[in-house]
Design a protein around this motif. Structure first.
Motif, PDB file in Angstrom:
ATOM      1  N   LEU A  42       0.803  -1.221   0.000  1.00  0.00           N
ATOM      2  CA  LEU A  42       0.000   0.000   0.000  1.00  0.00           C
ATOM      3  C   LEU A  42       0.836   1.272   0.000  1.00  0.00           C
ATOM      4  N   ASP A  43       2.152   1.138   0.146  1.00  0.00           N
ATOM      5  CA  ASP A  43       3.015   2.316   0.030  1.00  0.00           C
ATOM      6  C   ASP A  43       3.367   2.619  -1.421  1.00  0.00           C
ATOM      7  N   PHE A  44       2.980   1.753  -2.353  1.00  0.00           N
ATOM      8  CA  PHE A  44       3.356   1.944  -3.750  1.00  0.00           C
ATOM      9  C   PHE A  44       2.568   3.113  -4.349  1.00  0.00           C
ATOM     10  N   PRO A  45       3.124   3.746  -5.357  1.00  0.00           N
ATOM     11  CA  PRO A  45       2.503   4.969  -5.887  1.00  0.00           C
ATOM     12  C   PRO A  45       1.115   4.768  -6.483  1.00  0.00           C
ATOM     13  N   GLN A  46       0.767   3.552  -6.861  1.00  0.00           N
ATOM     14  CA  GLN A  46      -0.574   3.299  -7.406  1.00  0.00           C
ATOM     15  C   GLN A  46      -1.670   3.658  -6.412  1.00  0.00           C
ATOM     16  N   PHE A  47      -1.340   3.699  -5.118  1.00  0.00           N
ATOM     17  CA  PHE A  47      -2.346   3.975  -4.093  1.00  0.00           C
ATOM     18  C   PHE A  47      -2.216   5.363  -3.477  1.00  0.00           C
ATOM     19  N   GLY A  48      -1.239   6.123  -3.938  1.00  0.00           N
ATOM     20  CA  GLY A  48      -0.949   7.390  -3.284  1.00  0.00           C
ATOM     21  C   GLY A  48      -2.104   8.371  -3.272  1.00  0.00           C
ATOM     22  N   GLU A  49      -2.918   8.375  -4.328  1.00  0.00           N
ATOM     23  CA  GLU A  49      -4.003   9.346  -4.433  1.00  0.00           C
ATOM     24  C   GLU A  49      -5.333   8.829  -3.889  1.00  0.00           C
ATOM     25  N   ASP A  50      -5.390   7.525  -3.564  1.00  0.00           N
ATOM     26  CA  ASP A  50      -6.700   6.959  -3.228  1.00  0.00           C
ATOM     27  C   ASP A  50      -6.618   5.944  -2.099  1.00  0.00           C
ATOM     28  N   ASP A  79      -7.399   6.202   1.030  1.00  0.00           N
ATOM     29  CA  ASP A  79      -8.630   6.184   1.828  1.00  0.00           C
ATOM     30  C   ASP A  79      -9.724   5.402   1.107  1.00  0.00           C
ATOM     31  N   GLY A  80      -9.822   5.574  -0.209  1.00  0.00           N
ATOM     32  CA  GLY A  80     -10.803   4.815  -0.977  1.00  0.00           C
ATOM     33  C   GLY A  80     -10.499   3.337  -0.968  1.00  0.00           C
ATOM     34  N   VAL A  81      -9.226   2.979  -1.057  1.00  0.00           N
ATOM     35  CA  VAL A  81      -8.818   1.576  -1.011  1.00  0.00           C
ATOM     36  C   VAL A  81      -9.227   0.947   0.315  1.00  0.00           C
ATOM     37  N   LEU A  82      -8.977   1.656   1.406  1.00  0.00           N
ATOM     38  CA  LEU A  82      -9.325   1.129   2.725  1.00  0.00           C
ATOM     39  C   LEU A  82     -10.839   1.022   2.891  1.00  0.00           C
ATOM     40  N   SER A  83     -11.567   1.992   2.357  1.00  0.00           N
ATOM     41  CA  SER A  83     -13.028   1.957   2.442  1.00  0.00           C
ATOM     42  C   SER A  83     -13.593   0.772   1.670  1.00  0.00           C
ATOM     43  N   ARG A  84     -13.081   0.537   0.471  1.00  0.00           N
ATOM     44  CA  ARG A  84     -13.564  -0.589  -0.333  1.00  0.00           C
ATOM     45  C   ARG A  84     -13.190  -1.924   0.302  1.00  0.00           C
ATOM     46  N   ALA A  85     -12.023  -1.969   0.946  1.00  0.00           N
ATOM     47  CA  ALA A  85     -11.631  -3.188   1.649  1.00  0.00           C
ATOM     48  C   ALA A  85     -12.608  -3.495   2.778  1.00  0.00           C
ATOM     49  N   ALA A  86     -12.951  -2.470   3.548  1.00  0.00           N
ATOM     50  CA  ALA A  86     -13.903  -2.669   4.639  1.00  0.00           C
ATOM     51  C   ALA A  86     -15.251  -3.146   4.123  1.00  0.00           C
ATOM     52  N   LEU A  97       5.901   1.979   6.984  1.00  0.00           N
ATOM     53  CA  LEU A  97       5.461   2.190   8.360  1.00  0.00           C
ATOM     54  C   LEU A  97       4.474   3.345   8.452  1.00  0.00           C
ATOM     55  N   GLU A  98       4.712   4.393   7.696  1.00  0.00           N
ATOM     56  CA  GLU A  98       3.796   5.534   7.690  1.00  0.00           C
ATOM     57  C   GLU A  98       2.396   5.113   7.241  1.00  0.00           C
ATOM     58  N   VAL A  99       2.331   4.291   6.203  1.00  0.00           N
ATOM     59  CA  VAL A  99       1.031   3.790   5.739  1.00  0.00           C
ATOM     60  C   VAL A  99       0.381   2.934   6.819  1.00  0.00           C
ATOM     61  N   ALA A 100       1.143   2.046   7.437  1.00  0.00           N
ATOM     62  CA  ALA A 100       0.574   1.157   8.454  1.00  0.00           C
ATOM     63  C   ALA A 100      -0.013   1.936   9.625  1.00  0.00           C
ATOM     64  N   ARG A 101       0.556   3.086   9.894  1.00  0.00           N
ATOM     65  CA  ARG A 101       0.062   3.894  11.006  1.00  0.00           C
ATOM     66  C   ARG A 101      -1.198   4.676  10.665  1.00  0.00           C
ATOM     67  N   ARG A 102      -1.653   4.569   9.436  1.00  0.00           N
ATOM     68  CA  ARG A 102      -2.864   5.282   9.017  1.00  0.00           C
ATOM     69  C   ARG A 102      -4.134   4.683   9.601  1.00  0.00           C
ATOM     70  N   SER A 103      -4.078   3.412   9.982  1.00  0.00           N
ATOM     71  CA  SER A 103      -5.301   2.735  10.420  1.00  0.00           C
ATOM     72  C   SER A 103      -4.963   1.596  11.371  1.00  0.00           C
ATOM     73  N   PRO A 104      -5.829   1.340  12.355  1.00  0.00           N
ATOM     74  CA  PRO A 104      -5.588   0.213  13.265  1.00  0.00           C
ATOM     75  C   PRO A 104      -5.702  -1.147  12.585  1.00  0.00           C
ATOM     76  N   VAL A 105      -6.249  -1.202  11.375  1.00  0.00           N
ATOM     77  CA  VAL A 105      -6.375  -2.496  10.685  1.00  0.00           C
ATOM     78  C   VAL A 105      -5.185  -2.760   9.761  1.00  0.00           C
ATOM     79  N   LEU A 106      -4.218  -1.848   9.742  1.00  0.00           N
ATOM     80  CA  LEU A 106      -3.044  -2.002   8.901  1.00  0.00           C
ATOM     81  C   LEU A 106      -1.827  -2.373   9.735  1.00  0.00           C
ATOM     82  N   TYR A 107      -1.014  -3.281   9.176  1.00  0.00           N
ATOM     83  CA  TYR A 107       0.246  -3.680   9.796  1.00  0.00           C
ATOM     84  C   TYR A 107       1.345  -3.630   8.745  1.00  0.00           C
ATOM     85  N   GLU A 163      -6.202  -4.496  -5.473  1.00  0.00           N
ATOM     86  CA  GLU A 163      -6.339  -3.838  -4.176  1.00  0.00           C
ATOM     87  C   GLU A 163      -6.915  -4.818  -3.176  1.00  0.00           C
ATOM     88  N   PRO A 164      -6.769  -4.549  -1.871  1.00  0.00           N
ATOM     89  CA  PRO A 164      -7.153  -5.526  -0.857  1.00  0.00           C
ATOM     90  C   PRO A 164      -8.582  -6.047  -0.947  1.00  0.00           C
TER      91      PRO A 164
END
Length: 260
Positions: free
Chosen positions: A9-17, A19-26, A47-57, A219-220
């Motif tokens: 999820l740190d890859f540039p394909q997800f940089g702009e979206d 939040d949308g990726v996480l929403s669709r995963a949920a 690590l920065e991405v993982a800290r965005r949400s409690p469901v990310l590691y 995406e997830p």
């Protein structure tokens, strides 16, 4: 609930979206995701991405493609970063003799350093292997003889022999969207023989989107299609696969906190 056990999820394909990726995963029932380190240079972003949400590691490691570029990464470098509460795995590491973007000697040396970190921390080793079955098994077996460590073969796409050898060593098999591809009949036959209590599911996003999204950015949320394919192979319902693969993930990645 499903878990995407391997994504980037740190890859540039997800940089702009993201939040949308996480929403669709949920919305798809994905309750946890492990975003994977491919180099120490990229690790802060992981690590920065993982800290965005409690469901990310996150994991910490150097992909075999990068082993030649980061030959000085030591076991201690991995151990230091693995202390972070968000880091629950070591890798991805391993051997890639298909592309050979790094010399084999550098890949092997890095693989062993990652194994040492997994052994010392008890965190699972996330193994990438391509066209390197014999060396992968030989190293895993030799290193297991020095002291056990948990591991999985991520994005499994290899032989039944590799699956059997890794299972015999106590490893897990992670299944990606490749299992849905038309020409992957041999892989489906292998996965059908792997015990369900040793299977995880993953996307390897942004790569390897499953049918019906093949060729798109993965995406997830799409891990549900891989889980459905596993359910068909095992002749069980999709809920059973979701429950078991989630149980397997939290058994293996025991540092992660399972959502209530």
């Amino acid at each position: 609930m499903l878990v995407d056990s391997h994504c980037h999820l740190d890859f540039p394909q997800f940089g702009e979206d993201l939040d949308g990726v996480l929403s669709r995963a949920a919305e798809a029932g994905v309750g946890a995701m492990l975003t994977i380190s491919t180099s120490i240079g990229r690790f802060p972003g992981v690590l920065e991405v993982a800290r965005r949400s409690p469901v990310l590691y996150a994991s910490v490691g150097v992909h075999p493609h990068e082993a030649g570029a980061e030959p000085d990464v030591t076991t201690n470098d991995l151990l230091m970063r693995a202390r972070d509460p968000k880091v629950i795995g070591i890798g991805e590491t391993g051997l890639d003799y298909f592309y050979e973007h790094s010399p084999r000697e550098a890949q092997i040396a890095g693989f062993r350093r990652h194994i040492a970190a997994a052994r010392e921390t008890g965190l699972p080793l996330i193994v990438h292997t391509r066209d390197a079955d014999e060396d992968t098994v030989a190293i895993l077996a030799e290193e297991t003889g020095k002291g056990a460590f948990p591991f999985l073969i991520h994005c499994f796409s290899s032989s039944g022999w590799l699956a059997k050898e890794c299972l015999a060593l106590g490893g897990y098999i992670s299944v990606s969207g490749i299992v849905t591809f038309k020409k992957a009949e041999a892989l489906r036959e292998t996965i059908a023989e792997v015990p369900l209590d040793r299977i995880l599911v993953e996307t390897d996003a942004p790569y390897l989107a499953p049918v019906p999204y093949r060729g798109k950015t993965n995406e997830p949320a799409f891990v549900a299609y891989t889980a459905a394919a596993v359910a068909q192979l095992k002749s069980v319902d999709e809920d059973a696969v979701a429950r078991q693969t989630t149980d397997n993930f939290f058994r293996l990645f025991s540092k992660a906190s399972r959502p209530q």
